[in-house]
Scaffold this active site. Structure first.
Site, PDB file in Angstrom:
ATOM      1  N   ASP A  58      -3.151   1.175   7.153  1.00  0.00           N
ATOM      2  CA  ASP A  58      -2.443   0.798   5.954  1.00  0.00           C
ATOM      3  C   ASP A  58      -1.851  -0.522   6.073  1.00  0.00           C
ATOM      4  O   ASP A  58      -1.943  -1.163   4.996  1.00  0.00           O
ATOM      5  CB  ASP A  58      -1.132   2.008   5.953  1.00  0.00           C
ATOM      6  CG  ASP A  58      -1.347   3.368   5.921  1.00  0.00           C
ATOM      7  OD1 ASP A  58      -2.619   3.767   5.154  1.00  0.00           O
ATOM      8  OD2 ASP A  58      -0.618   4.288   6.328  1.00  0.00           O
ATOM      9  N   CYS A 101     -12.614  -3.146  13.375  1.00  0.00           N
ATOM     10  CA  CYS A 101     -13.972  -3.785  12.750  1.00  0.00           C
ATOM     11  C   CYS A 101     -14.775  -3.787  13.841  1.00  0.00           C
ATOM     12  O   CYS A 101     -14.596  -4.189  15.111  1.00  0.00           O
ATOM     13  CB  CYS A 101     -13.370  -4.955  12.439  1.00  0.00           C
ATOM     14  SG  CYS A 101     -14.764  -5.950  11.772  1.00  0.00           S
ATOM     15  N   CYS A 127     -12.233  -5.171   6.447  1.00  0.00           N
ATOM     16  CA  CYS A 127     -11.480  -5.769   7.634  1.00  0.00           C
ATOM     17  C   CYS A 127     -10.551  -6.892   6.892  1.00  0.00           C
ATOM     18  O   CYS A 127     -11.362  -7.732   6.203  1.00  0.00           O
ATOM     19  CB  CYS A 127     -12.433  -6.312   8.571  1.00  0.00           C
ATOM     20  SG  CYS A 127     -11.763  -7.398   9.965  1.00  0.00           S
ATOM     21  N   ASP A 164       0.869  -1.113   0.064  1.00  0.00           N
ATOM     22  CA  ASP A 164      -0.114  -0.012   0.188  1.00  0.00           C
ATOM     23  C   ASP A 164       0.875   1.354  -0.028  1.00  0.00           C
ATOM     24  O   ASP A 164       2.014   1.369   0.957  1.00  0.00           O
ATOM     25  CB  ASP A 164      -0.929   0.009   1.218  1.00  0.00           C
ATOM     26  CG  ASP A 164      -1.989   1.090   1.284  1.00  0.00           C
ATOM     27  OD1 ASP A 164      -2.787   1.019   0.212  1.00  0.00           O
ATOM     28  OD2 ASP A 164      -2.112   1.873   2.073  1.00  0.00           O
ATOM     29  N   CYS A 186     -12.022 -10.340   8.808  1.00  0.00           N
ATOM     30  CA  CYS A 186     -13.510 -11.106   8.585  1.00  0.00           C
ATOM     31  C   CYS A 186     -14.454 -10.550   7.245  1.00  0.00           C
ATOM     32  O   CYS A 186     -15.183 -11.234   6.616  1.00  0.00           O
ATOM     33  CB  CYS A 186     -14.375 -10.944   9.752  1.00  0.00           C
ATOM     34  SG  CYS A 186     -15.044  -9.262   9.647  1.00  0.00           S
ATOM     35  N   CYS A 218     -15.701  -8.065  13.863  1.00  0.00           N
ATOM     36  CA  CYS A 218     -14.903  -9.067  14.563  1.00  0.00           C
ATOM     37  C   CYS A 218     -14.071  -8.568  15.813  1.00  0.00           C
ATOM     38  O   CYS A 218     -13.453  -8.972  16.414  1.00  0.00           O
ATOM     39  CB  CYS A 218     -14.025  -9.771  13.694  1.00  0.00           C
ATOM     40  SG  CYS A 218     -12.681  -9.111  12.936  1.00  0.00           S
ATOM     41  N   GLU A 221      -2.513  -1.929  -5.641  1.00  0.00           N
ATOM     42  CA  GLU A 221      -3.781  -1.322  -5.902  1.00  0.00           C
ATOM     43  C   GLU A 221      -3.766  -0.599  -7.207  1.00  0.00           C
ATOM     44  O   GLU A 221      -2.675  -0.019  -7.608  1.00  0.00           O
ATOM     45  CB  GLU A 221      -4.008  -0.264  -4.773  1.00  0.00           C
ATOM     46  CG  GLU A 221      -5.580  -0.372  -4.554  1.00  0.00           C
ATOM     47  CD  GLU A 221      -5.859   0.364  -3.150  1.00  0.00           C
ATOM     48  OE1 GLU A 221      -7.020   0.407  -2.683  1.00  0.00           O
ATOM     49  OE2 GLU A 221      -4.954   0.732  -2.527  1.00  0.00           O
TER      50      GLU A 221
HETATM   51 ZN   LIG Z   1     -13.677  -7.927  10.953  1.00  0.00          ZN
END
Ligand SMILES: [Zn+2]
Length: 437
Positions: free
Chosen positions: A383, A373, A354, A217, A357, A376, A301
């Site tokens: 980053d 998150c 996330c 990234d 999850c 979870c 990306e």
């Molecule tokens: Zn999560």
């Protein structure tokens, strides 16, 4: 391309080597004159094309020059009239300008006929003296890197001193593993550069033998953040250049339009910009070599989602430039070193998802440096989370929707063919391939 044992091929690749120059005052004038001549020929040709198109629209049966050969023929017929001073510059200068025009015309036609990927290309525009990039390309005549590794030679302009050693290129030329095809002179801010397009022999491994995956990234605070959690900081010189850029930008906003001070600030800004770009490119060069050698798959990306800064245009521009350069370097180094490059789809919300999850956050402000998150409970540097999402993508690469690039099998030939011509010349810090945008 011929096979040289298992797992590698020998291939001819086109590379670029760029060196800063230390011209004398007289040479500076000659360099500027050649670039001016190239621009003059380009503009002259474009005007001619426009006139002929106009005549044709009016019903006349008239030929419109479109290819380099056609444009050159017209130029040779007209030069005595339109540029009686033409003999002051190498004929390569005029060819260079007309070549640029022929390419621009072709890009436009291809774009209109759907033969060209990417954004639509507009009809060529006139080059203004201060707006357009000063450049001129030499393809024939005495183009040399001299044995002392401190000088180069160009047709008409003669022997020029280089600011840095030409060792890397000179060595390859002497060994016979590289052949110079062309040299392009260009000016960025106040500095002149020469960039050699070289045909070189290279070993291309089919694979680097690694199965590891890394997501990269590109950020604003760091040069890059890896999915492994490693953060590569900006070199100190780049940090200070970027600070200077911010300061000069603020200063520019305060200067009165059209004033002498504003002009001066603009010039200083251009110089610092050029320096920052060079520093970033060199830093990224070290990184991309490490990545292409050290990992089986590298995921980056797509350019358009980089930074995600809305209102801070400078920061955004810096991050975008970094990502564009990272991708450009990885696209040829993955071929050189046998790794695979995966470019994530532009709609993949890597920083909002996330990495544990898959829950997607509706909104993530730039100021939020930590990703939390709500599903979870994962709590992680923003980053690193983004980079981990990119790395995870590699597992889904087989499914369509991701643009993959690798140096294997039949792909390779087309890959290399696509990297021959050059538009942006990389610096001399390493051996590189120029790309054609
Ligand atoms: Zn999560």
């Amino acid at each position: 391309m011929s096979s040289i044992g298992e797992g590698a091929t020998m291939a001819t690749v086109t590379q670029a080597y760029r060196f800063a120059l230390d011209p004398t005052e007289t040479q500076r004038r000659a360099l500027a004159s050649h670039c001016g001549a190239a621009r003059h020929a380009y503009n002259w040709g474009l005007r001619l094309v426009e006139e002929r198109l106009e005549q044709r629209r009016a019903g006349e049966e008239i030929e419109v020059p479109w290819s380099l050969a056609e444009l050159r023929r017209e130029w040779n017929r007209a030069k005595q009239q339109v540029a009686p001073w033409w003999a002051e510059n190498s004929k390569e200068a005029y060819s260079s300008g007309l070549d640029g025009l022929a390419r621009a015309l072709k890009n436009w036609t291809d774009s209109r006929n759907g033969r060209r990927k990417g954004r639509p290309v507009g009809f060529p525009r006139f080059k203004k003296k201060w707006r357009s990039r000063d450049a001129c390309r030499f393809t024939t005549g005495a183009i040399k890197v001299l044995g002392d590794r401190k000088h180069i030679q160009l047709p008409r302009i003669g022997v020029l001193k280089t600011h840095e050693s030409t060792r890397k290129l000179a060595r390859r030329v002497e060994q016979g593993t590289a052949r110079i095809l062309a040299a392009t002179i260009s000016r960025t801010a106040d500095r002149w550069y020469v960039s050699f397009t070289v045909e070189a022999q290279r070993h291309l491994p089919v694979t680097n033998g690694k199965t590891t995956v890394v997501g990269v990234d590109v950020g604003i605070r760091h040069l890059a953040v890896l999915s492994t959690g490693t953060k590569i900081s900006n070199p100190r010189a780049l940090e200070s250049s970027q600070q200077k850029l911010r300061r000069l930008n603020r200063q520019l906003a305060r200067r009165e339009p059209g004033s002498k001070h504003r002009k001066e600030t603009r010039r200083r800004l251009a110089r610092v910009h050029a320096r920052a770009a060079n520093l970033r490119r060199d830093a990224l060069n070290k990184l991309t070599t490490t990545l292409a050698i050290g990992y089986g798959t590298v995921v980056v990306e797509h350019l358009t989602v980089a930074g995600m800064v809305r209102n801070r245009r400078l920061a955004r521009a810096v991050a975008d430039a970094g990502l564009g350069e990272l991708r450009r370097q990885l696209s040829y180094k993955s071929i050189w070193y046998g790794s695979r490059l995966v470019v994530a789809d532009r709609f993949h919300p890597s920083s909002k998802t996330c990495s544990a999850c898959g829950w997607v956050k509706a909104k993530l402000a730039l100021a939020e440096r930590t990703f939390t998150c709500e599903d979870c409970g994962l709590c992680m540097d923003r980053d690193v989370n983004a980079a981990r999402n990119l790395a995870k993508l590699a597992q889904h690469v087989a499914q369509s929707g991701w643009e993959t690039r690798n140096a294997r099998g039949a792909d390779r030939k087309t890959q290399l063919a696509g990297q021959v011509a050059m538009k942006r010349e990389p610096s001399s810090a390493d051996i590189k391939t120029g790309t054609d945008g």
